[in-house]
Scaffold this active site. Structure first.
Site, PDB file in Angstrom:
ATOM      1  N   LYS A  91      22.642   3.136 -45.152  1.00 43.07           N
ATOM      2  CA  LYS A  91      22.868   4.376 -45.894  1.00 43.07           C
ATOM      3  C   LYS A  91      21.542   4.823 -46.481  1.00 43.07           C
ATOM      4  O   LYS A  91      20.680   3.989 -46.815  1.00 43.07           O
ATOM      5  CB  LYS A  91      23.872   4.154 -47.034  1.00 43.07           C
ATOM      6  CG  LYS A  91      24.609   5.416 -47.461  1.00 43.07           C
ATOM      7  CD  LYS A  91      25.758   5.755 -46.511  1.00 43.07           C
ATOM      8  CE  LYS A  91      26.605   6.886 -47.058  1.00 43.07           C
ATOM      9  NZ  LYS A  91      27.837   7.069 -46.258  1.00 43.07           N
ATOM     10  N   VAL A 192      39.098  18.683 -52.831  1.00 36.82           N
ATOM     11  CA  VAL A 192      39.529  19.379 -51.612  1.00 36.82           C
ATOM     12  C   VAL A 192      38.346  20.128 -50.987  1.00 36.82           C
ATOM     13  O   VAL A 192      38.431  21.282 -50.618  1.00 36.82           O
ATOM     14  CB  VAL A 192      40.715  20.335 -51.884  1.00 36.82           C
ATOM     15  CG1 VAL A 192      41.990  19.552 -52.056  1.00 36.82           C
ATOM     16  CG2 VAL A 192      40.462  21.226 -53.099  1.00 36.82           C
ATOM     17  N   VAL A 195      36.409  17.121 -46.711  1.00 33.78           N
ATOM     18  CA  VAL A 195      37.496  16.366 -46.083  1.00 33.78           C
ATOM     19  C   VAL A 195      38.852  16.777 -46.635  1.00 33.78           C
ATOM     20  O   VAL A 195      39.821  16.950 -45.890  1.00 33.78           O
ATOM     21  CB  VAL A 195      37.286  14.850 -46.284  1.00 33.78           C
ATOM     22  CG1 VAL A 195      38.467  14.056 -45.727  1.00 33.78           C
ATOM     23  CG2 VAL A 195      35.984  14.399 -45.640  1.00 33.78           C
TER      24      VAL A 195
END
EC number: 1.4.1.23
Length: 364
Positions: A91, A192, A195
């Site tokens: 990452k 929201v 994804v």
């Protein structure tokens, strides 16, 4: 306090001595001309080149950025193992507010740093980075996924991330309620954005009742304008206390499940897209003690990484969707392992992932 390198001592303590350490390589990147300050963490390459996204975030300190990179990279090792990918975990985090400091020059500089690793790390999108950003990074680094279709990529990976989370919810329903349908179930989604808005579509199509919340009013409005029947909670604190909530889906930043939230959570299932949902070791037991079924985050949110990994071999959406659909069976298998071993699902998933990585190291 710093050591002779000038790095904060607690960072090096984390790298070499703590449970969050054990990483193969951590690279600190700086390009003064563009203002780039980034951390690339490679946790494991036992299964193959490390694969994981680039997070662009205004961390409060460099030590916090390093800690996040380490945790996220470790999580990617487990995610990629459970997804059946021939990739280890890595990452990267770029320090700064993307709305303020992101620039073409900065992204190109970042791409050069990733390229310098010679393929040991393959990057993609994460919080604060988008397909257009990966197109820029790819100009300096061929080990870049999550690019636009116009630039040889697969596009937005959040589509299959949401699909995979939906499969995890179906598996949770199968395990708990003897059927995969979510019709008539109430699902609360915190976040929201990328994804979460796709997840709303899957749930409504399956007949679920949906309650949402998001810190960005525009994200909430986008949902309610399209689907007036979706209810809105004032904030996450109100959402987790929602009466009659069947499933809670954390889809924003991590640590959503902690000592404050778990005791008041009304849902019977937690299954969401956010990474690192468990704030600390032991939270998974707290959930189990309350009778709350937890679908491990890195298992159910693996649809996106399945998509970006496929991009390296010539992207085929139908092939990726078929792989992401297997998250249903993988999640059911974790619940079965947890029951047979008498442990929480998160621990069961870790055991399965660790077994795959150990077997790969043994073959190596």
């Amino acid at each position: 306090m710093t050591d002779v390198t000038g790095a904060p001592a607690d960072v090096l303590q984390t790298l070499f001595h703590s449970d969050q350490g054990g990483h193969e390589q951590v690279v600190l990147c700086q390009d003064r001309a563009s203002g780039l300050k980034a951390v690339i963490a490679l946790h494991s390459t036992a299964l193959g080149p490390a694969l994981g996204g680039t997070r662009f975030y205004p961390y409060a300190s460099e030590a916090e950025a390093v800690a996040d990179a380490l945790n996220l990279a470790r999580g990617m090792s487990y995610k990629n193992a459970m997804a059946g990918l021939d990739h280890g975990g890595g990452k990267a985090v770029i320090i700064g507010d993307p709305d303020v400091v992101k620039s073409e020059e900065l992204l190109l500089a970042y791409g050069r740093f990733v390229a310098s690793l010679g393929g040991r790390y393959v990057t993609a999108c994460d919080v604060g980075t988008y397909v257009a950003d990966m197109d820029v990074v790819a100009r300096e680094c061929r080990w870049t996924t999550g690019r636009s279709p116009q630039n040889g990529g697969a596009g937005d990976s959040s589509v299959l991330t949401a699909f995979g989370v939906f499969q995890g919810m179906r598996a949770s329903a199968q395990h708990l309620w003897d059927g995969p349908s979510l019709r008539g179930r109430t699902v609360g989604i915190a976040g929201v954005g990328k994804v979460g808005h796709h997840l709303v579509e899957h749930l409504l199509a399956d007949g679920a009742e949906v309650v949402i919340t998001d810190v960005r009013p525009e994200s909430v409005r986008r949902i309610t304008d399209q689907h007036p029947g979706v209810r809105v909670a004032a904030d996450t604190d109100a959402l987790i206390r929602e009466p009659g909530l069947d499933i809670y889906a954390p889809c924003a930043l991590g640590a959503a499940l902690n000592d404050e939230t778990v005791p008041v959570l009304t849902a019977k299932v937690v299954c969401g897209a956010a990474n690192n949902q468990l704030a600390h070791p032991g939270v998974e037991k707290d959930l189990a003690d309350r009778g709350i079924l937890y679908a491990p985050d890195y298992v159910v949110n693996a649809g996106g990484v399945i998509q970006v990994a496929d991009e390296l071999h010539g992207f085929d959406f139908d092939r990726c969707k078929a792989k992401a659909a297997k998250i249903f069976d993988t999640t059911l298998g974790i619940f079965a392992r947890a029951k047979s071993d008498g442990i929480p699902p998160a621990a069961a998933a870790d055991r399965i992932a660790e077994q795959r990585m150990a077997e790969a190291r043994g073959r190596g």
